[in-house]
Design a protein around this motif. Sequence first.
Motif, PDB file in Angstrom:
ATOM      1  N   SER A 160      20.254  31.163  14.120  1.00  0.00           N
ATOM      2  CA  SER A 160      19.607  30.501  15.264  1.00  0.00           C
ATOM      3  C   SER A 160      20.633  30.011  16.271  1.00  0.00           C
ATOM      4  CB  SER A 160      18.783  29.312  14.764  1.00  0.00           C
ATOM      5  OG  SER A 160      19.619  28.349  14.144  1.00  0.00           O
ATOM      6  N   LYS A 189      10.316  21.623  22.426  1.00  0.00           N
ATOM      7  CA  LYS A 189       8.882  21.566  22.127  1.00  0.00           C
ATOM      8  C   LYS A 189       8.226  20.290  22.630  1.00  0.00           C
ATOM      9  CE  LYS A 189       8.948  24.341  17.885  1.00  0.00           C
ATOM     10  NZ  LYS A 189       8.621  24.348  16.434  1.00  0.00           N
ATOM     11  N   ILE A 242      15.380  24.492  12.825  1.00  0.00           N
ATOM     12  CA  ILE A 242      14.672  23.395  12.161  1.00  0.00           C
ATOM     13  C   ILE A 242      14.726  23.570  10.639  1.00  0.00           C
ATOM     14  CG2 ILE A 242      12.408  22.335  11.845  1.00  0.00           C
ATOM     15  CD1 ILE A 242      11.822  23.061  14.778  1.00  0.00           C
ATOM     16  N   GLU A 243      14.590  24.835  10.174  1.00  0.00           N
ATOM     17  CA  GLU A 243      14.668  25.092   8.741  1.00  0.00           C
ATOM     18  C   GLU A 243      16.063  24.787   8.203  1.00  0.00           C
ATOM     19  OE1 GLU A 243      14.172  28.793   5.564  1.00  0.00           O
ATOM     20  OE2 GLU A 243      14.163  29.160   7.713  1.00  0.00           O
ATOM     21  N   ARG A 297      14.318  28.901  17.086  1.00  0.00           N
ATOM     22  CA  ARG A 297      14.112  27.451  17.006  1.00  0.00           C
ATOM     23  C   ARG A 297      13.598  27.040  15.629  1.00  0.00           C
ATOM     24  NH1 ARG A 297      11.263  26.897  23.004  1.00  0.00           N
ATOM     25  NH2 ARG A 297      13.190  27.091  24.212  1.00  0.00           N
ATOM     26  N   GLU A 298      12.716  27.835  15.061  1.00  0.00           N
ATOM     27  CA  GLU A 298      12.209  27.524  13.735  1.00  0.00           C
ATOM     28  C   GLU A 298      13.317  27.629  12.686  1.00  0.00           C
ATOM     29  OE1 GLU A 298       9.368  26.315  12.942  1.00  0.00           O
ATOM     30  OE2 GLU A 298       8.531  26.409  14.958  1.00  0.00           O
ATOM     31  N   GLN A 299      14.211  28.592  12.858  1.00  0.00           N
ATOM     32  CA  GLN A 299      15.327  28.725  11.918  1.00  0.00           C
ATOM     33  C   GLN A 299      16.271  27.535  12.009  1.00  0.00           C
ATOM     34  OE1 GLN A 299      16.780  32.570  13.107  1.00  0.00           O
ATOM     35  NE2 GLN A 299      15.794  33.628  11.408  1.00  0.00           N
ATOM     36  N   ALA A 325      15.789  22.018  19.494  1.00  0.00           N
ATOM     37  CA  ALA A 325      14.547  22.777  19.331  1.00  0.00           C
ATOM     38  C   ALA A 325      13.333  21.865  19.457  1.00  0.00           C
ATOM     39  CB  ALA A 325      14.549  23.484  17.981  1.00  0.00           C
ATOM     40  N   TYR A 326      13.413  20.674  18.879  1.00  0.00           N
ATOM     41  CA  TYR A 326      12.307  19.708  19.006  1.00  0.00           C
ATOM     42  C   TYR A 326      12.167  19.232  20.448  1.00  0.00           C
ATOM     43  CZ  TYR A 326      11.517  19.200  13.969  1.00  0.00           C
ATOM     44  OH  TYR A 326      11.175  19.426  12.663  1.00  0.00           O
ATOM     45  N   VAL A 376      11.089  31.609  19.694  1.00  0.00           N
ATOM     46  CA  VAL A 376      10.450  30.621  18.814  1.00  0.00           C
ATOM     47  C   VAL A 376      11.012  30.744  17.399  1.00  0.00           C
ATOM     48  CG1 VAL A 376       8.259  29.874  17.832  1.00  0.00           C
ATOM     49  CG2 VAL A 376       8.363  30.639  20.215  1.00  0.00           C
ATOM     50  N   GLU A 377      11.323  31.983  16.977  1.00  0.00           N
ATOM     51  CA  GLU A 377      11.870  32.194  15.644  1.00  0.00           C
ATOM     52  C   GLU A 377      13.231  31.535  15.491  1.00  0.00           C
ATOM     53  OE1 GLU A 377      13.095  35.902  12.681  1.00  0.00           O
ATOM     54  OE2 GLU A 377      12.313  36.276  14.692  1.00  0.00           O
ATOM     55  N   ALA A 418      18.517  21.671  15.690  1.00  0.00           N
ATOM     56  CA  ALA A 418      17.134  21.316  15.383  1.00  0.00           C
ATOM     57  C   ALA A 418      16.607  20.287  16.377  1.00  0.00           C
ATOM     58  CB  ALA A 418      17.040  20.779  13.956  1.00  0.00           C
TER      59      ALA A 418
END
Length: 519
Positions: free
Chosen positions: A246, A286, A263-264, A259-261, A282-283, A256-257, A279
Amino acid sequence: MLWSLLKILVFVAIVALLALGAGILMETAGGVQITVAGTEYTLGALQSVMALVALVVIVWLFFKLLSLLIATLKFLNGDETALSRYFDKGREAKGYQALSDGLMALASGEGRLALAKASRAERYLEKPELTDLLTAQAAEMAGDTKKAAAAYKRLLGNQNTRFVGIRGIMKQKLSDGDTDTARQLAEKALALRPKHEEVQDTLLQLQARAEDWAGARKTLATKLKTGTLPRDVFKRRDAVLALSASQGVIEEGATVEQREQAIEANRLSPDLVPAAAMAARAYIAKGKTRNAVRVLKKAWEAQPHPDLAHAFAEIEPTETAAERVKRFGQLARLKPHDDETRLVMAELNIVAEDYPEARRALGDLAERAPDARALTLMAAIERGEGAPDAVVQGWLTRALTAPRGPQWVCENCNHIHAEWAPVCEHCTSFDTLSWKRPETAEFASATGAHMLPLITGAAKPALAPEAGDIPEAELIDADAPDNSDDVSAADDRAEDDQNAEPENGDTEHAEDVAEKDAK
């Protein structure tokens, strides 16, 4: 030459001893009397010895013929290999002896001798699954890579030795720098032996170097499944791989993927600074600022870091300097005595023009751990409080030759990186970067010391009492021309810069101000 001469001398000595013994036996009286079927035979001493030797040979031949007879009977009873085993028994003994000698030579580091023994064992045994491995390793030791590669390729034809052949060729490709082929071979080797730890580590490192993050995560899961990696280390490295996938989250075109990575990655390892910063961004993208604050607070509590402060500033980009100081108090209360907390709060108070509070926040850091950042902040504080130019210039002089402070350092080779990376750019080791002060001392060059008068200007003879003893200021040439007008102009620019509102909450604004003062 000496060995050949020694063998000749030994041979001559043996012949001489035999001749001497034969002469003594011929002169010896008496002998042996043997009676067979009423006939008496008298043998002299020499004849008795010769008869004894002949008897031993006859007995040996008798047992050999008996073994051949037994093998023939087994062959007639249906054992098709009985005769071949009988005739190959001697060759097999010689072959295994050569194989044993080759292994001993290999262990002793005698590559050429091991190669010769391997060739002899191959000729006698005709078992390539044994001799090809010895040939390959002996050829590698002797530097004959072509012969080693040919031996490894022959091992690929046997299902029992296929893994050994693939691993050997993989190591050759690694030594040649062909990492792409080596990675493909490592994948095949891991499919054959999933529990082989060395192949696991090699494949993981190659996948990380090739930025194959998805494949690296599969390999990491295999290490956890086979028990070669503790679960806590697995979570940390899995977070590093998710973070690496990410890396583009801070760009405008981040998917979006990605950003999710990010956060993960933060979920897997909350104390991983780059993961927490990504992360949080990314938040922020959003619109979930509360989640961003929670992530940054948790990471700051584990390890304060400038990247976390930058991300925390991006949550409210339009706030005033005073509001930012107040909001950053949330982080400061988590680690009030940490050096990074002191530096960040000092920078923010300098931007807010609260110089006494900036001095209190910095504390004794400039004397206890004097790095370039802390000394530059002291120069900015002195400038803001109206100290003489010589005091400011003295702090800037010290900052110019001081260490940079904590950096991303590889724990394996101590190489310093400008930014965090999953793989060390020097030794290519995976997940070895940590935020700390480099162990190697940082020295300033003599050229830099001579350039100080050009950068900071000439020092005035008198120093303010509160500045203390600054030995580095003595490096400035007292005979340099006075540039008070330039300093006054720098003061005006510094005041303009300090009154200006920060554009993106960058906590390094004070360093920029001090550098402008120096110019």
